[in-house]
Scaffold this motif. Structure first.
Motif, mmCIF file in Angstrom:
data_model
loop_
_atom_site.group_PDB
_atom_site.id
_atom_site.type_symbol
_atom_site.label_atom_id
_atom_site.label_comp_id
_atom_site.label_asym_id
_atom_site.label_seq_id
_atom_site.Cartn_x
_atom_site.Cartn_y
_atom_site.Cartn_z
ATOM 1 N N GLY A 63 0.853 -1.219 -0.062
ATOM 2 C CA GLY A 63 -0.272 -0.201 -0.106
ATOM 3 C C GLY A 63 0.970 1.656 0.023
ATOM 4 N N THR A 130 -1.719 5.783 3.173
ATOM 5 C CA THR A 130 -1.786 5.373 2.237
ATOM 6 C C THR A 130 -1.724 3.748 3.149
ATOM 7 N N THR A 131 -0.093 3.684 3.337
ATOM 8 C CA THR A 131 0.444 2.463 3.778
ATOM 9 C C THR A 131 -0.882 1.613 4.403
ATOM 10 N N LEU A 134 -4.656 0.901 2.977
ATOM 11 C CA LEU A 134 -4.574 0.121 1.973
ATOM 12 C C LEU A 134 -4.502 -1.413 2.897
ATOM 13 N N ASP A 138 -7.504 -3.928 3.698
ATOM 14 C CA ASP A 138 -7.005 -5.120 3.448
ATOM 15 C C ASP A 138 -7.413 -6.471 4.330
ATOM 16 N N ASN A 233 -12.409 6.854 0.985
ATOM 17 C CA ASN A 233 -11.861 5.550 0.686
ATOM 18 C C ASN A 233 -12.937 4.883 0.416
ATOM 19 N N THR A 333 -2.555 3.973 -7.941
ATOM 20 C CA THR A 333 -2.331 3.263 -6.343
ATOM 21 C C THR A 333 -2.613 1.802 -6.321
ATOM 22 N N ALA A 337 -1.299 -1.692 -6.436
ATOM 23 C CA ALA A 337 -1.474 -2.062 -5.280
ATOM 24 C C ALA A 337 -1.894 -3.555 -5.313
#
Length: 345
Positions: A63, A130-131, A134, A138, A233, A333, A337
């Protein structure tokens, strides 16, 4: 020494000897392990990728890498978007800037590279935000999918939306300082030359802001940032996941399905999040005036003041630019990803 003391000493001695021998054996085997990895790198990589700790970390790593790649691509568009949102603050009528006029103004005042102002802050924000979002999304989806399979059920849009909202909100709180530094760096050029801070990097910006305004100032605009992230999101991840799931039955190739789903997700992400992004930008840019007061006291005050003084449509000023910023970012992204997830299965 008593028999009990002697026995304890001997036991400790044996344990120490065993530990030493084990460590010595591991060290002696290290060159062989390195040699094996060199001879068969694919097996070594596969073993590393399937280690339990790495499996848990991969969604976050993938991510972050995907977000940083996307930010590098669209940073100039983000710079133009911020300048459009800050133009004409407090004025309902007057000149209406366009993306082209803003770009011309930036280039005329400095260099073309000024469009990349704040890139270090943008990359740090992606590395954190974003790390996290995502990775959380997940992780939430895998947990819910596993639970649904045990009940012989399927994950629906409601579950995807909930996972997207939760992941966005949690990540936004963590990434707010980098987001604030990005806005300050991008809006610095709008001030008179004598009042500009001339931040050298994101670290310089964070350090100077916290010294001058206090550490709590790094979380200015956190409320709209969190709501904006949840809305973004919700539009991006939930609709991407839902669209991709529905497109599985279509005649499109896997790559075409990903591109189509990410374009759909980009539109809904833009539509739901732009008003909150607008308020976030205004709150994070503001500084105290000569009277020591801030232009806005909070998210609700900013919404009402802008609506009253500038009109409701001001919240959607620059929607085209925002979509061009969000959609490619979402597409890059999600595609990166997706690809990283594929090669690290």
């Amino acid at each position: 020494m008593s028999n009990a003391g002697s026995s304890a000493f001997e036991a400790a001695k044996r344990q120490t000897t065993n530990a030493f021998n084990s460590a010595k054996e591991s060290l002696s085997e290290a060159p062989n392990a390195m040699k094996t990895a060199a001879e068969n790198p694919s097996k070594a990589t596969n073993d590393l990728l399937h280690a339990p700790a790495m499996r848990a970390a991969l969604p976050f790593i993938n991510g972050g890498l995907a977000g940083m790649t996307a930010t590098t691509v669209i940073q100039p568009i983000d710079m133009i978007k911020v300048r459009l949102q800050l133009a004409g603050e407090g004025v309902k009528t007057g000149p209406k800037p366009t993306p082209l006029s803003v770009t011309r103004s930036i280039v005329a005042q400095g260099k073309l590279l000024d469009l990349y102002t704040g890139l270090s802050a943008g990359l740090l924000r992606q590395a954190v935000y974003t790390t996290a979002r995502l990775g959380f999304f997940d992780t939430f989806m895998k947990t819910m999918t596993a639970g649904a399979e045990q009940r012989n059920a399927k994950i629906g849009f409601k579950e995807r939306a909930g996972a997207g909202l939760a992941a966005g909100g949690l990540a936004a709180m963590v990434g707010n300082p980098a987001d604030l530094a990005l806005i300050r760096m991008q809006s610095d050029g709008l001030k008179p030359p004598a009042e500009r801070a001339h931040y050298r990097s994101v670290i310089d910006a964070l350090t100077r802001i916290s010294r001058a305004e206090g550490v709590a100032a790094l979380w200015a605009g956190c409320a709209p940032t969190v709501v904006r992230a949840m809305a973004l999101n919700f539009g991006q991840l939930a609709f991407f996941s839902e669209a991709k799931n529905r497109l599985k039955e279509s005649s499109l190739s896997s790559r075409e399905q990903t591109l189509t789903a990410s374009a759909i997700a980009g539109f809904f992400a833009s539509f739901f999040s732009l008003p909150f992004d607008f308020v976030k930008t205004r709150l994070q840019k503001q500084t105290r005036g000569p009277d020591g007061k801030l232009p806005y006291t909070g998210m609700a005050n900013c919404f009402s003041k802008v609506a009253r003084e500038e009109g409701l449509l001001r919240f959607y000023r620059g929607f085209g630019t925002y979509y061009v910023r969000i959609a490619p970012h979402a597409m890059v992204t999600l595609i990166v990803a997706d690809y990283l997830g594929f090669i690290t299965k």
